[in-house]
Write an enzyme that holds these catalytic residues in place. Sequence first.
Site, short mmCIF file in Angstrom:
data_model
loop_
_atom_site.label_atom_id
_atom_site.label_comp_id
_atom_site.label_asym_id
_atom_site.label_seq_id
_atom_site.Cartn_x
_atom_site.Cartn_y
_atom_site.Cartn_z
N GLY A 23 -8.14 -7.36 9.10
CA GLY A 23 -7.14 -6.55 9.74
C GLY A 23 -6.64 -7.15 10.82
N TYR A 36 -6.40 10.35 4.33
CA TYR A 36 -4.95 10.79 4.12
C TYR A 36 -4.96 11.60 2.66
CZ TYR A 36 -3.84 7.72 7.70
OH TYR A 36 -3.67 7.20 8.97
N GLN A 78 0.88 -1.24 -0.12
CA GLN A 78 -0.02 0.10 -0.02
C GLN A 78 0.69 1.14 -0.13
OE1 GLN A 78 -2.19 1.77 3.67
NE2 GLN A 78 -3.98 0.75 2.27
#
Length: 367
Positions: free
Chosen positions: A322, A184, A97
């Site tokens: 996750g 972000y 990522q």
Amino acid sequence: MTNLFDSIQIGPLRLKNRAVMAPMTRARAPGNLPTTEMARYYAQRANAGLIVTEGTVISPEGSGFVDCPGLWSEDQVAAWQPVTQAVHDQGAAIFTQIWHVGRMSHVSLQPGGTAPISATGRPAANCSAFGYLPDGSAGFVPASTPRALETDEIPRVVEDFAHAAENAIRAGFDGIEIHGANGYLVEQFLNGAVNDRTDRYGSQSVENRIRFVLEAVDACIARIGVEHVGIRLSPFGRLHDLGDFEGEEETFLALARALSERGVAFVHIMDQSSRGAPAMPEGFLQKFRAAYQGVLILAGGMDRRKSDAMLAEGLIDMAGFGAAFTSNPDLVERMRHGWPIVRPDPASFYGGDARAYTDWPTWLEQA
């Protein structure tokens, strides 16, 4: 009916199952360099068909977290190679990522102590970066007031994404996932409540709001090929001081259509309701599925039952997991056999050594 343990084709890759290890910041890369312990960590979890690594910073100014790995230097490319090889040896695919935090940074992390850059000059209220405290130790610090990028600076940042993508392939990754979620930099352009620009990247229209993300996508495609480029999004996300804005659904559906036209490797949606944010509106995921015809991954609050139901319905193609992967290196096998799932240890998520990182036993070792 399709289930979590069926294989799937993504471009040239045949994945052994439809489970994705989702990206999770671990802050265990001193000097922004991956370590041998990191190679062990990801190899242990390669029972997933696809691993997406922790956020990997595209440039020094893109960092908002102490000790996160990067992909802007030759040393970083070399340090990632044992990680990708270890995962491939276990029969899994691995994307990284690529990440620019934008305003979610602190001056202590920025080259020369300058202000972080963003789509806006407004700070993220009541938000923190993981930077350096006055005594030099690492800790959570208030996000610094950013500087809005000048229009003619934006191509430089787009090039940083493309350069990191190229470095990822050189490091042995199967592809990259552009981090377009969780408030972000990419989402600072997408979100009309944050983006207060008046240029062609401003929030006056859907086309303007999605311009930056599509330029980054297109630059990465041009550099490494569309089959190696995925993206993560968090529609209706509210992390890091994002707000509601008019045309929000239209914005994400227009982006879905544009990504479908390009034929990207996948879109990875993060459902932030699992982290206390409001849920995506009823029926939105179905609309996104209709607009985007490629491989769709959903993460956030997933388990085997929910995954199998959504896979069977055709609503998603893969399911992301996750925090459970941090404490269950053999998570896919635990779900396959109905073995107990060990609760994660949030106190060990960020920083530290091998403890609560690579020393979690598999179920068979534990038994």
